[in-house]
Design a protein around this motif. Structure first.
Motif, short mmCIF file in Angstrom:
data_model
loop_
_atom_site.label_atom_id
_atom_site.label_comp_id
_atom_site.label_asym_id
_atom_site.label_seq_id
_atom_site.Cartn_x
_atom_site.Cartn_y
_atom_site.Cartn_z
N GLN A 174 0.78 -1.09 -0.17
CA GLN A 174 0.01 0.15 0.06
C GLN A 174 0.87 1.35 -0.01
O GLN A 174 0.52 2.26 -0.51
N PHE A 175 2.03 1.22 0.71
CA PHE A 175 2.93 2.48 0.96
C PHE A 175 4.11 2.21 0.03
O PHE A 175 5.14 2.93 0.31
N GLN A 217 5.88 5.08 -0.83
CA GLN A 217 6.37 6.31 0.11
C GLN A 217 7.40 6.14 0.87
O GLN A 217 7.90 4.83 0.98
N ALA A 242 -2.69 1.53 9.69
CA ALA A 242 -2.65 2.48 8.35
C ALA A 242 -2.71 3.77 8.52
O ALA A 242 -1.86 4.71 8.05
N ALA A 243 -3.59 4.18 9.38
CA ALA A 243 -3.85 5.56 9.49
C ALA A 243 -2.81 6.30 10.33
O ALA A 243 -2.49 7.54 9.71
N ASP A 244 -2.14 5.64 11.06
CA ASP A 244 -1.11 6.37 11.98
C ASP A 244 0.11 6.11 10.91
O ASP A 244 0.89 7.11 11.15
N ILE A 245 0.31 5.23 9.96
CA ILE A 245 1.58 5.49 9.00
C ILE A 245 1.28 6.47 7.99
O ILE A 245 2.31 7.32 7.96
N GLU A 246 -0.03 6.68 7.69
CA GLU A 246 -0.38 8.13 6.71
C GLU A 246 0.22 9.30 7.36
O GLU A 246 0.63 10.28 6.72
N LYS A 247 -0.03 9.56 8.66
CA LYS A 247 0.15 10.56 9.34
C LYS A 247 1.74 10.94 9.32
O LYS A 247 2.00 12.01 9.46
N ILE A 260 4.15 9.86 6.79
CA ILE A 260 4.59 9.94 5.71
C ILE A 260 4.21 11.10 4.75
O ILE A 260 4.73 11.62 3.68
#
Length: 159
Positions: free
Chosen positions: A51-52, A55, A152-157, A159
């Motif tokens: 998914q990332f 990133q 996933a939401a914590d990772i998005e914050k 990157i």
């Protein structure tokens, strides 16, 4: 040691690998096992990795045999199991100890940075997860029961 990038570990292929290679990336560091009730999380970890993929993020898997002897294989067996059963393409490392006097220095540092339930430094079971930011600081610790998709939401914050 002031950041995750100050550590190195033996990769699953036996070569020493510096975590400096991941500088600037958020990392999800997980102690894994092939014969555990949580082993299915390899799929979720690989899903996050994909998914990332474009990133600044990496999943790093550290097999461990300290909990119920649920990672009995040698490095090549672990690599084959992960590839065959879960199509794992994120970096895997050789087996480490995460508790006790022989624990890997990375895990000594991680558990000092983010303690577990009731302030415990000990890793309680396989698939305990640590999330570091892009500066190499530990920002979260997740219990084995936490599904990778929930992170996933914590990772998005980051990157």
């Amino acid at each position: 040691m002031t950041s995750v990038y100050d550590f190195s570990a033996k990769a699953i292929d036996g070569t020493e690998r510096s975590l400096e290679a991941f500088r600037g990336h958020a990392l999800l560091i997980v102690n894994t096992a092939s014969k555990c009730g949580f082993t299915g999380q390899y799929k979720g970890l690989e899903d996050l990795h994909r998914q990332f993929a474009d990133q600044p993020f990496e999943v790093l898997g550290f097999p461990c045999n300290q909990f119920g002897r649920q990672e009995p294989g040698m490095a090549d067996e672990i690599a084959t199991f992960c590839s065959t059963n879960f199509d794992v393409s994120f970096p895997l490392f050789d087996k480490v100890e995460v508790n006790g006097p022989n624990r890997h220095p990375l895990y000594a540092w991680l558990t000092e940075q983010k303690k577990g339930f009731l302030g415990s430094k000990a890793i309680k079971w396989n698939f305990t997860k640590f999330l570091t930011d892009r500066e190499g600081r530990v920002v979260a610790r997740y219990a084995p029961q936490t599904e990778p998709s929930a992170i996933a939401a914590d990772i998005e914050k980051l990157i």
